[in-house]
Design a protein around this motif. Structure first.
Motif, PDB file in Angstrom:
ATOM      1  N   GLN A   9       0.841  -1.201   0.000  1.00 36.72           N
ATOM      2  CA  GLN A   9       0.000   0.000   0.000  1.00 36.72           C
ATOM      3  C   GLN A   9       0.881   1.258   0.000  1.00 36.72           C
ATOM      4  O   GLN A   9       0.604   2.215  -0.717  1.00 36.72           O
ATOM      5  CB  GLN A   9      -0.918  -0.005   1.211  1.00 36.72           C
ATOM      6  CG  GLN A   9      -1.877   1.160   1.245  1.00 36.72           C
ATOM      7  CD  GLN A   9      -2.815   1.096   2.452  1.00 36.72           C
ATOM      8  OE1 GLN A   9      -2.642   0.277   3.345  1.00 36.72           O
ATOM      9  NE2 GLN A   9      -3.800   1.962   2.463  1.00 36.72           N
ATOM     10  N   ARG A  63       2.333   1.756  -3.486  1.00 34.18           N
ATOM     11  CA  ARG A  63       1.350   2.340  -4.412  1.00 34.18           C
ATOM     12  C   ARG A  63       1.188   3.834  -4.159  1.00 34.18           C
ATOM     13  O   ARG A  63       1.123   4.633  -5.104  1.00 34.18           O
ATOM     14  CB  ARG A  63       0.004   1.632  -4.283  1.00 34.18           C
ATOM     15  CG  ARG A  63      -0.033   0.275  -4.939  1.00 34.18           C
ATOM     16  CD  ARG A  63      -1.443  -0.275  -5.051  1.00 34.18           C
ATOM     17  NE  ARG A  63      -2.113  -0.382  -3.769  1.00 34.18           N
ATOM     18  CZ  ARG A  63      -2.031  -1.427  -2.957  1.00 34.18           C
ATOM     19  NH1 ARG A  63      -1.302  -2.467  -3.300  1.00 34.18           N
ATOM     20  NH2 ARG A  63      -2.671  -1.453  -1.813  1.00 34.18           N
ATOM     21  N   PHE A  64       1.131   4.235  -2.883  1.00 30.71           N
ATOM     22  CA  PHE A  64       1.016   5.654  -2.546  1.00 30.71           C
ATOM     23  C   PHE A  64       2.204   6.433  -3.093  1.00 30.71           C
ATOM     24  O   PHE A  64       2.043   7.487  -3.707  1.00 30.71           O
ATOM     25  CB  PHE A  64       0.915   5.826  -1.026  1.00 30.71           C
ATOM     26  CG  PHE A  64       1.057   7.254  -0.580  1.00 30.71           C
ATOM     27  CD1 PHE A  64      -0.017   8.122  -0.657  1.00 30.71           C
ATOM     28  CD2 PHE A  64       2.275   7.731  -0.112  1.00 30.71           C
ATOM     29  CE1 PHE A  64       0.116   9.449  -0.265  1.00 30.71           C
ATOM     30  CE2 PHE A  64       2.415   9.047   0.277  1.00 30.71           C
ATOM     31  CZ  PHE A  64       1.328   9.911   0.201  1.00 30.71           C
ATOM     32  N   ASP A  75       4.269   5.585  -5.522  1.00 27.25           N
ATOM     33  CA  ASP A  75       4.237   5.587  -6.989  1.00 27.25           C
ATOM     34  C   ASP A  75       3.275   6.654  -7.505  1.00 27.25           C
ATOM     35  O   ASP A  75       3.604   7.400  -8.429  1.00 27.25           O
ATOM     36  CB  ASP A  75       3.832   4.220  -7.520  1.00 27.25           C
ATOM     37  CG  ASP A  75       4.918   3.165  -7.347  1.00 27.25           C
ATOM     38  OD1 ASP A  75       6.087   3.532  -7.092  1.00 27.25           O
ATOM     39  OD2 ASP A  75       4.586   1.968  -7.451  1.00 27.25           O
ATOM     40  N   ASN A  76       2.083   6.727  -6.920  1.00 22.42           N
ATOM     41  CA  ASN A  76       1.102   7.734  -7.339  1.00 22.42           C
ATOM     42  C   ASN A  76       1.610   9.145  -7.054  1.00 22.42           C
ATOM     43  O   ASN A  76       1.460  10.050  -7.879  1.00 22.42           O
ATOM     44  CB  ASN A  76      -0.234   7.512  -6.632  1.00 22.42           C
ATOM     45  CG  ASN A  76      -0.930   6.275  -7.121  1.00 22.42           C
ATOM     46  OD1 ASN A  76      -0.684   5.789  -8.217  1.00 22.42           O
ATOM     47  ND2 ASN A  76      -1.800   5.730  -6.291  1.00 22.42           N
ATOM     48  N   TRP A  77       2.225   9.326  -5.897  1.00 20.42           N
ATOM     49  CA  TRP A  77       2.743  10.647  -5.541  1.00 20.42           C
ATOM     50  C   TRP A  77       3.843  11.059  -6.518  1.00 20.42           C
ATOM     51  O   TRP A  77       3.907  12.206  -6.936  1.00 20.42           O
ATOM     52  CB  TRP A  77       3.289  10.618  -4.108  1.00 20.42           C
ATOM     53  CG  TRP A  77       3.820  11.937  -3.668  1.00 20.42           C
ATOM     54  CD1 TRP A  77       3.114  12.966  -3.111  1.00 20.42           C
ATOM     55  CD2 TRP A  77       5.167  12.390  -3.761  1.00 20.42           C
ATOM     56  NE1 TRP A  77       3.946  14.019  -2.852  1.00 20.42           N
ATOM     57  CE2 TRP A  77       5.217  13.697  -3.241  1.00 20.42           C
ATOM     58  CE3 TRP A  77       6.338  11.812  -4.240  1.00 20.42           C
ATOM     59  CZ2 TRP A  77       6.397  14.433  -3.196  1.00 20.42           C
ATOM     60  CZ3 TRP A  77       7.511  12.552  -4.187  1.00 20.42           C
ATOM     61  CH2 TRP A  77       7.533  13.840  -3.672  1.00 20.42           C
ATOM     62  N   VAL A  88       4.172  10.193  -9.647  1.00 18.00           N
ATOM     63  CA  VAL A  88       3.560  10.572 -10.927  1.00 18.00           C
ATOM     64  C   VAL A  88       3.045  12.006 -10.852  1.00 18.00           C
ATOM     65  O   VAL A  88       3.297  12.820 -11.758  1.00 18.00           O
ATOM     66  CB  VAL A  88       2.420   9.601 -11.302  1.00 18.00           C
ATOM     67  CG1 VAL A  88       1.590  10.139 -12.452  1.00 18.00           C
ATOM     68  CG2 VAL A  88       2.989   8.233 -11.635  1.00 18.00           C
ATOM     69  N   VAL A  89       2.355  12.339  -9.788  1.00 14.21           N
ATOM     70  CA  VAL A  89       1.828  13.710  -9.623  1.00 14.21           C
ATOM     71  C   VAL A  89       2.973  14.710  -9.533  1.00 14.21           C
ATOM     72  O   VAL A  89       2.946  15.774 -10.166  1.00 14.21           O
ATOM     73  CB  VAL A  89       0.919  13.789  -8.369  1.00 14.21           C
ATOM     74  CG1 VAL A  89       0.546  15.223  -8.053  1.00 14.21           C
ATOM     75  CG2 VAL A  89      -0.330  12.948  -8.581  1.00 14.21           C
TER      76      VAL A  89
END
Length: 66
Positions: free
Chosen positions: A40, A43-44, A46-48, A50-51
């Motif tokens: 988890q 994933r957080f 990785d998403n951060w 990208v942003v």
């Protein structure tokens, strides 16, 4: 100092085996929980990332802020 457990009879051995089995199960569950938390978190991050990358590559202009 080393602790020793002296087992007397089959009931003690059976009880000790059940206790060890439960401890092993609890350790397995703890490891799975840690693994899920790490996934988890990954994933957080990785998403951060990208942003963050998008914000660096395409910064907002004053016109975009209106």
């Amino acid at each position: 100092m080393t602790e020793h457990m002296y087992l007397v009879g089959t009931e003690d051995i059976t009880r000790a085996a059940a206790t060890m089995r439960m401890a092993g199960h609890e350790m397995s569950m703890a490891a799975q929980s840690i693994g899920a938390a790490l996934e988890q978190h990954q994933r957080f991050l990785d998403n951060w990332l990208v942003v963050f990358r998008e914000a660096i590559l395409h910064p907002a202009t004053p016109q975009d802020q209106r």
